[in-house]
Structure formats: structure tokens, C-alpha cells
Design an enzyme around this catalytic site. Structure first.
Site, PDB file in Angstrom:
ATOM      1  N   GLU A  14       0.844  -1.211   0.000  1.00 24.59           N
ATOM      2  CA  GLU A  14       0.000   0.000   0.000  1.00 24.59           C
ATOM      3  C   GLU A  14       0.873   1.254   0.000  1.00 24.59           C
ATOM      4  O   GLU A  14       2.067   1.195   0.324  1.00 24.59           O
ATOM      5  CB  GLU A  14      -0.929   0.004   1.212  1.00 24.59           C
ATOM      6  CG  GLU A  14      -0.182   0.018   2.524  1.00 24.59           C
ATOM      7  CD  GLU A  14      -0.797   0.944   3.557  1.00 24.59           C
ATOM      8  OE1 GLU A  14      -1.169   2.069   3.185  1.00 24.59           O
ATOM      9  OE2 GLU A  14      -0.866   0.526   4.719  1.00 24.59           O
ATOM     10  N   ASP A 128     -11.354  -0.230   5.047  1.00 27.50           N
ATOM     11  CA  ASP A 128     -10.550  -1.449   4.880  1.00 27.50           C
ATOM     12  C   ASP A 128     -11.378  -2.693   5.217  1.00 27.50           C
ATOM     13  O   ASP A 128     -11.261  -3.723   4.542  1.00 27.50           O
ATOM     14  CB  ASP A 128      -9.331  -1.439   5.816  1.00 27.50           C
ATOM     15  CG  ASP A 128      -8.278  -0.414   5.433  1.00 27.50           C
ATOM     16  OD1 ASP A 128      -8.425   0.227   4.384  1.00 27.50           O
ATOM     17  OD2 ASP A 128      -7.301  -0.272   6.201  1.00 27.50           O
ATOM     18  N   LYS A 145      -4.230  -0.435  13.175  1.00 33.07           N
ATOM     19  CA  LYS A 145      -3.631   0.817  13.645  1.00 33.07           C
ATOM     20  C   LYS A 145      -3.800   0.906  15.156  1.00 33.07           C
ATOM     21  O   LYS A 145      -4.867   0.594  15.694  1.00 33.07           O
ATOM     22  CB  LYS A 145      -4.333   2.013  12.995  1.00 33.07           C
ATOM     23  CG  LYS A 145      -3.866   2.261  11.584  1.00 33.07           C
ATOM     24  CD  LYS A 145      -4.142   3.675  11.142  1.00 33.07           C
ATOM     25  CE  LYS A 145      -5.554   3.855  10.615  1.00 33.07           C
ATOM     26  NZ  LYS A 145      -5.722   5.122   9.875  1.00 33.07           N
TER      27      LYS A 145
HETATM   28  N1  PSU Z   1      -1.818   1.902   9.768  1.00 31.35           N
HETATM   29  C1  PSU Z   1      -0.776   2.694  10.123  1.00 31.35           C
HETATM   30  N2  PSU Z   1      -0.511   3.785   9.356  1.00 31.35           N
HETATM   31  C2  PSU Z   1      -1.265   4.089   8.256  1.00 31.35           C
HETATM   32  C3  PSU Z   1      -2.355   3.264   7.898  1.00 31.35           C
HETATM   33  C4  PSU Z   1      -2.579   2.177   8.684  1.00 31.35           C
HETATM   34  O1  PSU Z   1      -0.119   2.433  11.110  1.00 31.35           O
HETATM   35  O2  PSU Z   1      -0.990   5.084   7.599  1.00 31.35           O
HETATM   36  C5  PSU Z   1      -3.208   3.599   6.711  1.00 31.35           C
HETATM   37  C6  PSU Z   1      -3.436   2.370   5.829  1.00 31.35           C
HETATM   38  O3  PSU Z   1      -3.275   2.747   4.491  1.00 31.35           O
HETATM   39  C7  PSU Z   1      -4.867   1.991   6.107  1.00 31.35           C
HETATM   40  C8  PSU Z   1      -5.492   3.348   6.345  1.00 31.35           C
HETATM   41  O4  PSU Z   1      -5.471   1.318   5.044  1.00 31.35           O
HETATM   42  O5  PSU Z   1      -4.510   4.013   7.136  1.00 31.35           O
HETATM   43  C9  PSU Z   1      -6.852   3.292   6.998  1.00 31.35           C
HETATM   44  O6  PSU Z   1      -7.367   4.587   7.047  1.00 31.35           O
HETATM   45  P1  PSU Z   1      -8.910   4.833   7.478  1.00 31.35           P
HETATM   46  O7  PSU Z   1      -8.956   4.473   8.935  1.00 31.35           O
HETATM   47  O8  PSU Z   1      -9.147   6.284   7.234  1.00 31.35           O
HETATM   48  O9  PSU Z   1      -9.743   3.912   6.657  1.00 31.35           O
END
Ligand code: PSU
Ligand code: MN
Length: 289
Positions: A14, A128, A145
Site C-alpha cells: 500500500e 478497509d 492501527k
Molecule cells: N496503519 C498505520 N498507518 C497508516 C495506515 C494504517 O499504522 O498510515 C493507513 C493504511 O493505508 C490503512 C489506512 O489502510 O490508514 C486506513 O485509514 P482509514 O482508517 O481512514 O480507513
């Protein structure tokens, strides 16, 4: 869509972590280290990104460098992939958009640090999750995360049919830390066993999450991480930060409070996950699967 790498043991990586997850120049260094780690497993890395409106599966080093320093890059998920294409924007793809594009390109394995999940306030859910619920790919990560509600994320994955397979661990890792007390659905000790599980699961049409803890020489003790997290969440609330600004603010604060150690764990686990994903892709490819 441009598929720059047509065949072989491909691993999708990604790029939202490059544009939104890590500061420059660590973001560039990290992406290069991940590509190297995939190659070290005798597999082929494919960074997925949106470049001037074109979804690319595989980017050149010059493109990667541009992406890592791009002013106001887009964070491309599924809800805005079409819009960003039409507007010819440039940005990093989240796990959702990466998995969607990788699947269209016939790639079966992707690696990341942590997936998005259920937020602590219970009012936001990462795109996701629903994407993993309808895309048959293997996603290698170290959990979700760190700032998310991990038990709720785990429940969501179970509800929507996404197994969590621990690679040499029986616990769901907590990103910066190895331990969370949350169980995985199964534990495997080698790549052959992982591939066997995948072959048994893939007809389900959902993703399979492969989790491994951060490398032990970098991982933070659970108690220390909990304390860091509590302090930064409290400060965040006091400062009045909300919405999309929350995650970047918290990650930056965690790095400050830990003297940069959270950043080091992050880089180390991304590299380790890319390496394991490469081994899985290689094994799948060499068995003709
Ligand atoms: N986990 C991390 N750093 C990140 C991400 C995930 O430690 O930058 C990113 C990934 O690309 C993941 C996205 O798919 O954050 C999810 O964002 P959201 O919660 O806005 O869907
Ligand atoms: Mn969100």
C-alpha cells in the site's frame, strides 16, 4: 489501470502509509526497505498508488520519490478512488484501495503495517474492513492501527468471515507491541502451513489476515505502550483535535513521547511483514497456485 508487473510471485504494497502514515524521509526509506524485503524473499514488489489519476500496480523509484514528497497528496480509499481518477489526482492507496486494485491485477498477497478498523468512539469504521470482507487476498500485517478499538475490530473480522492467522504467535499483535491478550483463530509455524490454510479458505471469497508481532528487538512492552497511548489520547482530547487530524497528531505525539521508538518499530514491522508476504507469494507461485 496500469499493471507494471505482469506475473511472478507478486506482493502488493500500500502507499497511504507513504503519503499519510510516515513523515518524509522515513516514508521513502520505509517503502524502499519493504521492496527490498520482498525481493529478498525472491518475490516481486508492486507498490500500488494513484499517479495523476492512473491507478498503478508497481511504481518506479522516481515515482515513489515523487509520491513521498508530493504536496497535499490524496488518501485514496474506495469511496474516492473513482473521484480521484476523474480529477487526475495523485495519492497513496489505503489497504482497501490497494487490495481492490491488486485483486483486479491478479495479485493474491499484500503487506502492510496495520489495517484500519473500528475506532474507539465506535462511530467510525475503516473502509478497509468491508473491502477485506469481499476480497479473497492474503493480507500480512501486525494487527490494526494502534489507536483503534482492537477488541471491536477483532469481532468485526470474525462477524464478516475474515480469519486471523497468527504467524508464530497465538495473540493478535498490538502493532507497537507483541501482546494484546486477544486470541487469533489459528497459529501456524511455517509458510507451508499458511499456504495450506489459504487454499482451504480462499473459496470463501473473503480475505485472510496473517499477523505477526513486531520484531522483538524493536517492540515496546505492552504496559509502556498502553501508558504512552493513554497520555497521547488524553492530550489529544484536551487539545481539541478531531476528525481526520486525529491519527497523524497521535502518531506524531507517540513518536515524541517515545523518543522516536514508535517510528523505529513501525519501520521494522513494515519490513518484516513485506518479507513474510514475499515468502508466501513465492510459495504460492512455485506451487502454481
Ligand atoms: N496503519 C498505520 N498507518 C497508516 C495506515 C494504517 O499504522 O498510515 C493507513 C493504511 O493505508 C490503512 C489506512 O489502510 O490508514 C486506513 O485509514 P482509514 O482508517 O481512514 O480507513
Ligand atoms: Mn475513516
Amino acid at each position: 489501470m496500469q499493471i507494471r508487473v505482469a506475473g511472478g510471485a507478486r506482493v502488493a504494497l500500500e502507499s497511504a502509509v507513504v503519503t499519510h502514515g510516515l513523515p518524509y524521509p522515513q516514508n521513502l526509506e520505509s517503502a524502499r526497505r519493504m521492496q527490498e524485503a520482498v525481493r529478498a524473499s525472491d518475490a516481486v514488489p508492486c507498490i500500488v498508488a494513484l499517479l495523476h489519476g492512473v491507478p498503478c500496480v508497481g511504481v518506479s523509484d522516481a515515482e515513489l520519490e515523487m509520491l513521498a514528497q508530493y504536496p497535499s497528496p490524496s488518501k485514496v480509499a474506495l469511496h474516492n478512488l473513482g473521484i480521484a481518477r476523474a480529477m487526475q489526482l495523485t495519492g497513496g492507496t489505503t489497504v482497501a484501495a490497494t487490495v481492490y486494485l491488486a485483486h483486479q491485477a491478479g495479485i493474491k498477497v499484500m503487506a502492510t503495517g496495520g489495517i484500519g478498523g473500528v475506532h474507539r468512539d465506535g462511530r467510525d469504521l475503516s473502509g478497509d474492513l468491508p473491502t477485506l470482507a469481499r476480497t479473497p487476498v492474503i493480507v500480512v500485517c501486525s494487527g490494526a492501527k494502534v489507536i483503534l478499538d482492537l477488541p471491536a475490530t477483532r469481532e468485526w473480522l470474525e462477524t464478516y468471515g475474515i480469519p486471523i492467522i497468527g504467524y508464530q504467535t497465538d495473540e493478535l499483535p498490538g502493532f507497537y507491541t507483541a501482546h494484546t491478550g486477544l486470541r487469533v483463530d489459528a497459529t501456524v509455524h511455517d509458510v507451508d502451513a499458511l499456504v495450506d490454510l489459504w487454499l482451504a479458505h480462499r473459496a470463501m471469497g473473503t480475505a485472510m489476515l496473517v499477523v505477526q508481532p513486531p520484531p522483538p528487538e524493536y517492540a515496546l512492552p505492552r504496559t509502556e505502550m498502553d501508558a504512552l497511548l493513554e497520555q497521547s489520547l488524553r492530550e489529544c482530547a484536551e487539545t481539541g483535535i478531531t476528525g481526520g487530524a486525529t491519527t497523524p497528531w497521535l502518531l506524531k505525539r507517540l513518536a515524541e513521547l517515545s523518543d522516536g521508538r514508535t517510528l523505529l518499530v513501525n519501520l521494522a514491522l513494515l519490513e518484516a511483514n513485506a518479507h513474510l508476504a514475499g515468502r508466501i507469494a513465492k510459495r504460492l507461485d512455485s506451487t502454481g497456485l
